[in-house]
Write a protein that holds these residues in place. Structure first.
Motif, mmCIF file in Angstrom:
data_model
loop_
_atom_site.group_PDB
_atom_site.id
_atom_site.type_symbol
_atom_site.label_atom_id
_atom_site.label_comp_id
_atom_site.label_asym_id
_atom_site.label_seq_id
_atom_site.Cartn_x
_atom_site.Cartn_y
_atom_site.Cartn_z
ATOM 1 N N ILE A 1 0.796 -1.198 0.016
ATOM 2 C CA ILE A 1 -0.059 -0.072 0.108
ATOM 3 C C ILE A 1 0.893 1.088 0.084
ATOM 4 O O ILE A 1 1.699 1.583 0.812
ATOM 5 N N ASP A 2 0.979 1.812 -1.297
ATOM 6 C CA ASP A 2 1.841 3.092 -1.453
ATOM 7 C C ASP A 2 1.329 4.274 -0.488
ATOM 8 O O ASP A 2 2.301 5.281 0.215
ATOM 9 N N GLN A 3 -0.029 4.440 -0.362
ATOM 10 C CA GLN A 3 -0.498 5.503 0.191
ATOM 11 C C GLN A 3 -1.803 5.186 0.995
ATOM 12 O O GLN A 3 -2.559 4.454 0.251
ATOM 13 N N ASP A 4 -1.934 5.504 2.096
ATOM 14 C CA ASP A 4 -3.345 5.240 2.716
ATOM 15 C C ASP A 4 -3.749 6.705 3.371
ATOM 16 O O ASP A 4 -3.112 7.461 4.052
ATOM 17 N N PRO A 5 -4.926 7.198 2.733
ATOM 18 C CA PRO A 5 -5.280 8.335 3.124
ATOM 19 C C PRO A 5 -5.249 8.630 4.729
ATOM 20 O O PRO A 5 -5.081 9.866 5.353
ATOM 21 N N LEU A 6 -5.942 7.668 5.381
ATOM 22 C CA LEU A 6 -6.178 7.789 6.782
ATOM 23 C C LEU A 6 -4.737 7.802 7.605
ATOM 24 O O LEU A 6 -4.763 8.758 8.577
ATOM 25 N N LEU A 7 -3.691 7.167 6.883
ATOM 26 C CA LEU A 7 -2.426 7.132 7.551
ATOM 27 C C LEU A 7 -1.691 8.601 7.555
ATOM 28 O O LEU A 7 -1.115 9.416 8.271
ATOM 29 N N ASP A 8 -2.125 9.080 6.140
ATOM 30 C CA ASP A 8 -1.591 10.481 6.102
ATOM 31 C C ASP A 8 -1.968 11.562 6.972
ATOM 32 O O ASP A 8 -1.438 12.477 7.669
ATOM 33 N N ILE A 9 -3.566 11.224 7.063
ATOM 34 C CA ILE A 9 -4.227 12.228 7.935
ATOM 35 C C ILE A 9 -3.676 12.149 9.428
ATOM 36 O O ILE A 9 -3.451 13.112 10.105
ATOM 37 N N ALA A 10 -3.432 10.977 9.925
ATOM 38 C CA ALA A 10 -3.041 10.533 11.191
ATOM 39 C C ALA A 10 -1.622 11.405 11.463
ATOM 40 O O ALA A 10 -1.487 12.034 12.288
ATOM 41 N N ARG A 11 -0.879 11.196 10.617
ATOM 42 C CA ARG A 11 0.453 11.643 10.720
ATOM 43 C C ARG A 11 0.527 13.287 10.711
ATOM 44 O O ARG A 11 1.009 13.835 11.590
ATOM 45 N N LYS A 12 -0.389 13.679 9.931
ATOM 46 C CA LYS A 12 -0.618 15.224 9.846
ATOM 47 C C LYS A 12 -1.204 15.805 11.211
ATOM 48 O O LYS A 12 -0.998 16.751 11.703
ATOM 49 N N LEU A 13 -2.326 14.984 11.681
ATOM 50 C CA LEU A 13 -2.955 15.531 12.648
ATOM 51 C C LEU A 13 -2.037 15.376 14.023
ATOM 52 O O LEU A 13 -1.968 16.265 14.938
ATOM 53 N N GLU A 14 -1.388 14.410 14.042
ATOM 54 C CA GLU A 14 -0.154 14.264 15.229
ATOM 55 C C GLU A 14 0.692 15.237 15.168
ATOM 56 O O GLU A 14 0.906 15.835 16.213
ATOM 57 N N GLU A 15 1.243 15.673 14.067
ATOM 58 C CA GLU A 15 2.187 16.651 13.951
ATOM 59 C C GLU A 15 1.546 18.105 14.156
ATOM 60 O O GLU A 15 1.861 18.837 15.019
ATOM 61 N N ALA A 16 0.258 18.114 13.777
ATOM 62 C CA ALA A 16 -0.676 19.334 14.267
ATOM 63 C C ALA A 16 -0.632 19.876 15.729
ATOM 64 O O ALA A 16 -0.609 20.878 16.357
ATOM 65 N N ALA A 17 -0.910 18.638 16.361
ATOM 66 C CA ALA A 17 -1.273 18.625 17.738
ATOM 67 C C ALA A 17 -0.125 18.844 18.454
ATOM 68 O O ALA A 17 0.025 19.376 19.665
ATOM 69 N N LEU A 18 0.997 18.230 18.305
ATOM 70 C CA LEU A 18 2.393 18.118 18.843
ATOM 71 C C LEU A 18 2.980 19.560 18.913
ATOM 72 O O LEU A 18 3.798 19.753 19.674
#
Ligand code: CMC
Length: 429
Positions: A332-349
């Protein structure tokens, strides 16, 4: 260090003994406080209350440390596996070869459910939540294994544990099959624990399912990481229910109910719901962060924060790595939910609200993304958590039983209702 604490209330002084744990944690022992002073402590949510002494799991939330029976979770995730960890948690030591083999044989022997139990599944509507089924079925199991519900020797506890650990997997897989409208698959005695679970969930009469070693290992690690977490809500529930003398099976069944809530094990489902909402455009990342900061919104950033960890949850760190391995394996090259999770983590941190409160991703933030990639539907996520947490629940039940502490768990309260008043007859109301 002083071995006593001094408490001053209304001009009176009370001396309280202090208990120090093996990692230098300090507890002020208030067992005699009420008898001496007529006062109780008030601690809603029990954030400052030690309910017992325990030698099973150590957490240092400030440093992000988690150890089962002294062994760091990182080492267990890398070198051990779920069944060995279950043994370690329950009996305190890693099994030797013979012990490991004997425990595995017992798991194989007890994997089947009594045929009559299968009919219980027919009584549930197709839309039934698998956590409701799991809790009900574990209680129902006690009717079929009444010799083992109150194990009073290490031998009967070993059999009872093997029955529960093996049968919970069969119940979970059968409820999944029921939900899908597919025929039940019986356990295959040649397979190991996790491979068997995946087989019972995904094999069809005309199509055998064989998960790759990477996927099997990923799920095994998820179960290992969930196997115990000291006095969390569900484990405390198990101990509390057990303290009344309730049997092992019903104590565990209560633990399943407690785990179901979205602030506890149910968070793994809630995380995916949240990520899906963002993906479908119903919510965006910055709005999500803003809502989580606004107490009036009633919204929390799911998969974030922890009562004990004030640092990165070490389980989440491991799971983040496993995400990449599973996605590589499944190409799986790209999973939209994983991308969102990473961005959400970055934004929160990066946000001062989360920084100031030391809110980091917890175990539930990435586990759902892995389970979803493996093909497990969202409503089964918390069931997987329950399978993982079961050895911990059993270990705590055993610890309580062996401690000989027969005192029922029964907190007190500060009453804030009416003072005495008379009954009002109906015609005067
Ligand atoms: N989103 C927004 N604010 C939060 C969150 C969050 N996820 N978690 C904590 N806070 C705030 C909380 O409102 C409080 O703010 P203030 O100091 O202004 O009143 C502050 O952070 C400190 O919270 P806390 O007292 O440390 O939180 P708690 O110990 O009462 O609750 C928790 C712990 C896990 C229930 C909570 O963090 C939460 O609701 N997280 C989301 C649900 C979740 O992911 N649960 C899974 C937990 S890990 C696996 C498990 O144990 O089952």
């Amino acid at each position: 260090m002083s071995e006593e604490a001094l408490l001053k209330i209304n001009g009176h002084e009370y001396t309280l003994p202090v208990t120090v744990g093996s990692e230098d944690e300090i507890g002020i022992d208030i067992q005699k406080l009420r008898a001496q002073s007529k006062c109780i402590t008030l601690d809603p949510g029990y954030g400052n209350t030690g309910s017992c002494e325990s030698a099973i799991t150590f957490i240092d939330g400030e440093k992000g440390i988690l150890r089962y029976r002294g062994i760091p979770i990182e080492e267990l995730a890398l070198k051990s596996n779920f069944i060995e960890v279950a043994y370690l948690l329950i009996w305190g030591e890693l099994p030797n070869k013979a012990e490991r083999e004997s425990f595995s044989n017992q798991l194989t022997e007890h994997a089947l459910l009594h045929e009559n139990l299968k009919h219980h599944f027919e009584g549930f509507p197709g839309s039934a939540h698998p956590m409701a089924i799991l809790s009900a079925m574990i209680n129902a199991l006690s009717c079929y294994h009444d010799d083992f519900t109150c194990p009073n020797s290490e031998e009967t506890l070993e059999t009872a544990s093997a029955k529960l650990i093996s049968k919970i997997r069969t119940i979970a897989a059968f409820s999944f099959k029921m939900f899908r409208g597919e025929p039940f698959r019986y356990p295959d005695p040649k397979r190991q624990y996790v491979s068997n679970l995946l087989h019972m969930m995904f094999s069809l009469p005309h199509k055998r399912y064989d998960a790759s070693p990477v996927i099997t290992r990923a799920l095994d690690t998820i179960l290992t990481l969930h196997a115990d977490h000291e006095q969390n809500c569900s484990t405390s529930t198990v101990r509390m229910v057990a303290s009344s003398g309730a049997n092992l099976f019903s104590s565990i069944s209560s633990g399943v109910c407690s785990l179901w809530g979205p602030l506890h094990g149910g968070a793994n489902m809630a995380v995916i719901d949240m990520l899906e909402k963002i993906h479908q455009g119903g919510l965006d990342i910055s709005k999500c962060v803003e809502m989580a900061k606004n107490k009036d919104s009633g919204f929390r950033l799911m998969g974030f924060g922890h009562r004990v960890y004030k640092n990165y949850d070490p389980r989440a760190k491991i799971l983040k790595g496993i995400c990449d391995e599973v996605f590589d394996e499944l190409k799986i090259d790209q999973d939209p939910l994983l991308d969102i999770a990473r961005k959400l983590e970055e934004a929160a941190l990066e946000d001062s609200y989360f920084k100031d409160r030391n809110l980091y991703p917890n175990v539930d933030f990435y586990s759902g993304i892995i389970l979803r990639a493996i093909g497990i539907p969202t409503n089964m996520f918390t069931v997987l958590f329950a399978i993982g947490r079961l050895p911990g629940w059993i270990a705590h039940w055993r610890e309580l039983y062996l401690s000989g502490d027969k005192r029922i768990s029964r907190p007190r309260q500060i009453y804030t209702g009416h003072t005495e008043r008379s009954y009002t007859p109906m015609e005067e109301r």
